[in-house]
Write a protein that holds these residues in place. Structure first.
Motif, PDB file in Angstrom:
ATOM      1  N   GLU A  72       1.071  -1.325   0.146  1.00 41.40           N
ATOM      2  CA  GLU A  72       0.015   0.055  -0.271  1.00 41.40           C
ATOM      3  C   GLU A  72       0.824   1.222   0.353  1.00 41.40           C
ATOM      4  OE1 GLU A  72      -4.294  -1.358   2.356  1.00 41.40           O
ATOM      5  OE2 GLU A  72      -2.598  -1.003   3.567  1.00 41.40           O
ATOM      6  N   LEU A 109      -9.307  -6.718  -1.909  1.00 38.15           N
ATOM      7  CA  LEU A 109      -9.105  -5.432  -1.519  1.00 38.15           C
ATOM      8  C   LEU A 109      -7.262  -5.480  -2.721  1.00 38.15           C
ATOM      9  CD1 LEU A 109      -9.261  -2.142  -1.315  1.00 38.15           C
ATOM     10  CD2 LEU A 109      -7.497  -2.666   1.308  1.00 38.15           C
ATOM     11  N   TYR A 112      -8.230  -5.049  -5.792  1.00 40.29           N
ATOM     12  CA  TYR A 112      -8.258  -3.859  -6.837  1.00 40.29           C
ATOM     13  C   TYR A 112      -7.089  -2.994  -6.507  1.00 40.29           C
ATOM     14  CZ  TYR A 112      -9.707   1.420  -6.450  1.00 40.29           C
ATOM     15  OH  TYR A 112     -10.148   2.412  -6.996  1.00 40.29           O
ATOM     16  N   TYR A 113      -6.631  -2.841  -5.561  1.00 37.09           N
ATOM     17  CA  TYR A 113      -4.993  -2.607  -5.344  1.00 37.09           C
ATOM     18  C   TYR A 113      -3.834  -3.342  -7.028  1.00 37.09           C
ATOM     19  CZ  TYR A 113      -4.834   0.128  -1.956  1.00 37.09           C
ATOM     20  OH  TYR A 113      -5.307   0.682  -0.320  1.00 37.09           O
ATOM     21  N   LEU A 131      -9.559  -5.988 -11.577  1.00 38.75           N
ATOM     22  CA  LEU A 131     -11.145  -5.483 -10.675  1.00 38.75           C
ATOM     23  C   LEU A 131     -12.131  -5.901 -10.775  1.00 38.75           C
ATOM     24  CD1 LEU A 131      -9.252  -1.549 -12.560  1.00 38.75           C
ATOM     25  CD2 LEU A 131     -10.237  -2.762  -9.885  1.00 38.75           C
ATOM     26  N   TYR A 134     -12.646  -8.438  -7.866  1.00 41.35           N
ATOM     27  CA  TYR A 134     -13.236  -7.401  -6.563  1.00 41.35           C
ATOM     28  C   TYR A 134     -14.240  -6.860  -6.786  1.00 41.35           C
ATOM     29  CZ  TYR A 134     -13.378  -3.456  -4.238  1.00 41.35           C
ATOM     30  OH  TYR A 134     -13.582  -2.412  -3.056  1.00 41.35           O
ATOM     31  N   ALA A 136     -16.627  -5.435  -4.749  1.00 40.48           N
ATOM     32  CA  ALA A 136     -16.839  -3.738  -4.050  1.00 40.48           C
ATOM     33  C   ALA A 136     -17.528  -4.136  -2.874  1.00 40.48           C
ATOM     34  CB  ALA A 136     -17.220  -2.620  -5.380  1.00 40.48           C
ATOM     35  N   LYS A 137     -17.050  -3.173  -2.073  1.00 35.90           N
ATOM     36  CA  LYS A 137     -18.200  -2.557  -0.991  1.00 35.90           C
ATOM     37  C   LYS A 137     -18.459  -0.830  -0.359  1.00 35.90           C
ATOM     38  CE  LYS A 137     -16.888  -7.007   1.081  1.00 35.90           C
ATOM     39  NZ  LYS A 137     -15.802  -8.043   2.821  1.00 35.90           N
ATOM     40  N   VAL A 140     -18.290   4.001  -1.797  1.00 37.86           N
ATOM     41  CA  VAL A 140     -17.258   4.839  -3.204  1.00 37.86           C
ATOM     42  C   VAL A 140     -16.026   3.315  -4.191  1.00 37.86           C
ATOM     43  CG1 VAL A 140     -14.982   6.223  -2.781  1.00 37.86           C
ATOM     44  CG2 VAL A 140     -16.150   6.482  -1.050  1.00 37.86           C
ATOM     45  N   THR A 141     -15.752   2.878  -3.387  1.00 39.02           N
ATOM     46  CA  THR A 141     -15.173   1.694  -4.419  1.00 39.02           C
ATOM     47  C   THR A 141     -16.441   0.932  -5.796  1.00 39.02           C
ATOM     48  OG1 THR A 141     -15.479  -0.219  -2.282  1.00 39.02           O
ATOM     49  CG2 THR A 141     -13.320   0.776  -2.904  1.00 39.02           C
ATOM     50  N   THR A 144     -15.713   3.878  -7.972  1.00 35.18           N
ATOM     51  CA  THR A 144     -14.061   3.705  -8.781  1.00 35.18           C
ATOM     52  C   THR A 144     -13.599   2.364  -9.462  1.00 35.18           C
ATOM     53  OG1 THR A 144     -13.156   2.744  -6.522  1.00 35.18           O
ATOM     54  CG2 THR A 144     -12.518   5.322  -7.405  1.00 35.18           C
ATOM     55  N   LYS A 145     -14.125   1.402  -9.038  1.00 40.91           N
ATOM     56  CA  LYS A 145     -13.948  -0.004  -9.546  1.00 40.91           C
ATOM     57  C   LYS A 145     -14.963   0.436 -10.882  1.00 40.91           C
ATOM     58  CE  LYS A 145     -15.842  -4.708  -9.891  1.00 40.91           C
ATOM     59  NZ  LYS A 145     -16.895  -5.940  -9.537  1.00 40.91           N
TER      60      LYS A 145
END
Length: 226
Positions: A72, A109, A112-113, A131, A134, A136-137, A140-141, A144-145
């Motif tokens: 990260e 996660l 996603y990264y 992606l 992933y 998404a939860k 926001v994500t 962005t996903k």
């Protein structure tokens, strides 16, 4: 004409209830071993689930989050290749987190990264693959996903897929992100010759996000389309 039914008196009802009660009691007696076995199985499943979470999943979750710290850090520094495979100091990159800690929230996660990292490295097909995997939860994500998937599809020239992804990115309301992807959606639709779709996207910005950065230019686009 339908035949009328004579209502039962209290004695008949009492007999019916008694009969049902006796049958139920008889069933329990005859199947006592089976019922005890089923109850025991349910208890075992619940106990196993609790034990799995306490003794296996929770420690793996903690270990995965600790491992992902360095990746990260590299991601935040825009060192995407290092974040993926070799963040340094003996820590796992996002790809190893995904492989070694599957089923954890950290591994999810990391997908996603990894997707965003590949997008920034111009490896668009890999970006889309990670992606899409992933889950998404939150609020926001999911935006962005699908926004990142739209960017990758656009770079590959898959304009219909990009439009579909941008539409999904704009289904959730967010004062900063939604108008950003509505703007991208509108411009792409305009380039594809869908004036009505582009107009609808820009009008949403004007109506729903008048204070957004994108709203500053929206009148220009609306004038062109009208």
């Amino acid at each position: 004409m339908a035949k009328s039914r004579t209502p039962k008196n209290n004695d008949d009802l009492l007999l019916d209830v008694t009969e049902v009660s006796e049958k139920a009691g008889s069933f329990v007696e005859e199947n006592q071993t089976l019922l005890i076995g089923i109850a025991g199985l349910v208890v075992a499943i619940v106990a196993g689930f609790i034990a799995f979470n306490m003794l296996y999943k929770a420690p793996r979750e903690k270990a995965a989050m600790e491992q992902m710290f360095k990746a990260e850090y590299q991601f935040q520094r825009d060192s995407f290749a290092l974040a993926l495979e070799n963040p340094g100091a003996g820590y796992d990159g996002f790809l190893d987190i995904i492989d070694n800690y599957g089923g954890t929230d950290a591994a999810n996660l990391a997908k996603y990264y990894a997707g965003v990292s590949y997008l920034n490295l111009n490896r668009f097909e890999d970006a889309i693959s990670f992606l899409k995997s992933y889950k998404a939860k939150g609020k926001v994500t999911p935006i962005t996903k699908w926004g990142a998937i739209g960017d990758a599809e656009s770079e590959l020239g898959n304009m219909e897929s990009a439009i579909d992804a941008y539409r999904k990115a704009t289904t959730t309301r967010n004062s900063a992100l939604t108008p950003y992807y509505l703007d991208k959606l509108g411009l792409l639709l305009q380039r594809q010759g869908d004036s009505a779709g582009a107009l609808a996207a820009f009008e949403r910005i004007k109506k729903e996000y008048p204070k957004s950065t994108e709203a500053a230019d929206v009148e220009k686009y609306l004038a062109m389309l009208k």
